[in-house]
Design a protein around this motif. Structure first.
Motif, short mmCIF file in Angstrom:
data_model
loop_
_atom_site.label_atom_id
_atom_site.label_comp_id
_atom_site.label_asym_id
_atom_site.label_seq_id
_atom_site.Cartn_x
_atom_site.Cartn_y
_atom_site.Cartn_z
N MET A 98 0.84 -1.19 0.00
CA MET A 98 0.00 0.00 0.00
C MET A 98 0.89 1.25 0.00
SD MET A 98 -3.09 1.14 2.63
CE MET A 98 -3.57 -0.57 2.85
N PRO A 99 0.79 2.10 -1.02
CA PRO A 99 1.61 3.32 -1.03
C PRO A 99 1.40 4.16 0.23
CG PRO A 99 0.60 2.96 -3.18
CD PRO A 99 -0.03 1.97 -2.24
N GLY A 100 2.48 4.78 0.67
CA GLY A 100 2.41 5.54 1.91
C GLY A 100 1.38 6.65 1.89
N ASP A 104 -1.58 7.12 4.62
CA ASP A 104 -1.72 8.37 5.38
C ASP A 104 -3.09 9.00 5.16
OD1 ASP A 104 0.88 8.00 6.24
OD2 ASP A 104 1.75 9.47 4.86
N PHE A 105 -3.56 8.94 3.93
CA PHE A 105 -4.87 9.51 3.63
C PHE A 105 -5.96 8.78 4.39
CE2 PHE A 105 -8.84 9.18 1.35
CZ PHE A 105 -9.21 10.51 1.29
N ALA A 106 -5.93 7.44 4.38
CA ALA A 106 -6.96 6.66 5.06
C ALA A 106 -6.99 6.96 6.55
CB ALA A 106 -6.73 5.17 4.82
N TYR A 115 -13.02 8.46 13.77
CA TYR A 115 -12.45 7.14 14.04
C TYR A 115 -10.93 7.23 14.16
CZ TYR A 115 -17.07 5.47 12.68
OH TYR A 115 -18.42 5.26 12.60
N PRO A 116 -10.42 7.82 15.25
CA PRO A 116 -8.97 7.90 15.42
C PRO A 116 -8.38 6.52 15.65
CG PRO A 116 -10.11 8.57 17.43
CD PRO A 116 -11.17 8.40 16.38
N GLY A 117 -7.14 6.35 15.22
CA GLY A 117 -6.45 5.08 15.44
C GLY A 117 -6.70 4.04 14.37
N PHE A 118 -7.47 4.37 13.34
CA PHE A 118 -7.72 3.42 12.25
C PHE A 118 -6.45 3.24 11.42
CE2 PHE A 118 -8.98 3.02 7.68
CZ PHE A 118 -9.48 1.71 7.74
N VAL A 119 -6.03 1.99 11.25
CA VAL A 119 -4.88 1.67 10.40
C VAL A 119 -5.30 0.53 9.48
CG1 VAL A 119 -2.48 0.91 10.31
CG2 VAL A 119 -3.25 2.36 12.20
N PRO A 120 -5.50 0.79 8.18
CA PRO A 120 -5.99 -0.26 7.28
C PRO A 120 -4.90 -1.29 6.97
CG PRO A 120 -5.48 1.71 6.05
CD PRO A 120 -5.31 2.07 7.49
N ASP A 121 -5.32 -2.52 6.75
CA ASP A 121 -4.40 -3.55 6.27
C ASP A 121 -4.86 -4.11 4.92
OD1 ASP A 121 -6.57 -5.06 7.10
OD2 ASP A 121 -5.48 -6.15 8.65
N SER A 122 -5.85 -3.46 4.33
CA SER A 122 -6.32 -3.87 3.00
C SER A 122 -6.90 -2.65 2.28
CB SER A 122 -7.39 -4.95 3.10
OG SER A 122 -7.80 -5.38 1.82
N CYS A 123 -6.65 -2.58 0.98
CA CYS A 123 -7.17 -1.50 0.15
C CYS A 123 -7.71 -2.11 -1.13
CB CYS A 123 -6.05 -0.50 -0.15
SG CYS A 123 -6.53 0.80 -1.32
N LEU A 124 -9.00 -1.93 -1.37
CA LEU A 124 -9.66 -2.45 -2.56
C LEU A 124 -9.87 -1.31 -3.54
CD1 LEU A 124 -11.24 -4.72 -4.05
CD2 LEU A 124 -13.27 -3.97 -2.78
N ILE A 125 -9.44 -1.51 -4.78
CA ILE A 125 -9.57 -0.49 -5.83
C ILE A 125 -10.58 -0.99 -6.85
CG2 ILE A 125 -8.38 0.78 -7.65
CD1 ILE A 125 -5.80 0.43 -5.97
N ASN A 126 -11.68 -0.27 -6.99
CA ASN A 126 -12.73 -0.61 -7.96
C ASN A 126 -12.66 0.35 -9.14
OD1 ASN A 126 -13.79 -2.67 -6.38
ND2 ASN A 126 -15.25 -1.34 -5.36
N LEU A 127 -12.57 -0.20 -10.32
CA LEU A 127 -12.49 0.60 -11.55
C LEU A 127 -13.81 0.50 -12.31
CD1 LEU A 127 -10.84 2.27 -13.59
CD2 LEU A 127 -10.04 0.10 -14.56
#
Length: 220
Positions: A98-100, A104-106, A115-127
């Motif tokens: 996942m690009p930095g 950072d944006f998420a 929702y402070p403290g949220f750190v994603p471990d997955s990013c889904l990209i829909n085109l």
């Protein structure tokens, strides 16, 4: 809920407004406008490494939306149902990192939405291309349902369907434009949502496409 004129930009006062959709759910208009070029470049780099595909649903249908993923875990539909996997099911390669700037944006978008403290471990990209759509569904395959969903819209405008906790009923409709962000969690975490068929058009940065980037926390 705003009028659904897909060919008119929202008035300036609405471009950066926050709108509550339901308890725990907020639409942040224009939140990603600043820095959108960097975000888009990061998304394009992920799609170059792992090109979007029209995956098959468990029912054997081809999704009209092409998808790819980045981060440690990727959401994968298949004959055995929906699940998360650390590797691409066809190439067996790990998903792109996942690009930095996306991470950072998420984190910042989730914090802005409460929702402070949220750190994603997955990013889904829909085109999406014109005509592509997403049926009403819940995001329920994550093990950590305490974490919110952060959803970023880039490119062509789309009509977002926001339903309740049952598939039945008439969902509310919201027009999402480039740079809009929707975050939902807490009591709204399992609400049904979807996207109407994408109208044709041309976006200055993204062309005849809409890119939706959703960030999730899968593991507790």
């Amino acid at each position: 809920m705003i009028p659904l004129d897909l060919f008119e930009d929202p008035p300036p006062e609405a471009q950066t407004a926050h709108e509550t959709l339901a308890p725990g759910a907020v639409l942040m208009r224009g939140f990603a406008r600043e820095g959108d070029g960097e975000l888009l470049q990061a998304v394009e780099s992920v799609m170059a490494q792992a090109p979007p595909r029209h995956w098959q649903t468990p029912g054997g249908h081809s999704m009209s939306v092409a998808t790819t993923r980045c981060g440690p875990l990727g959401w994968v539909p298949g004959a055995d149902g929906y699940h998360y996997a650390a590797q691409h099911p066809i190439t067996q390669a790990p998903w792109p990192a996942m690009p930095g700037c996306l991470m950072d944006f998420a984190v910042s978008a989730a914090a802005e939405a409460g929702y402070p403290g949220f750190v994603p471990d997955s990013c889904l990209i829909n085109l999406y291309v014109p005509g592509a759509k997403l049926g009403m569904h819940q995001d329920k395959d994550e093990r950590d349902l305490r974490a919110p969903i952060v959803s970023l819209s880039l490119g062509l405008p789309a009509v977002f369907l926001w339903g309740g906790h049952q598939r039945t009923g008439s969902p509310e409709r919201y027009r999402l434009v480039h740079g809009d962000v929707v975050v939902w969690g807490g009591p709204s975490r399992l609400r049904f949502h979807g996207v109407l068929p994408l109208a044709d058009g041309e976006h200055a940065l993204v062309g005849r496409r809409r890119i939706n980037v959703t960030f999730r926390r899968v593991r507790p």
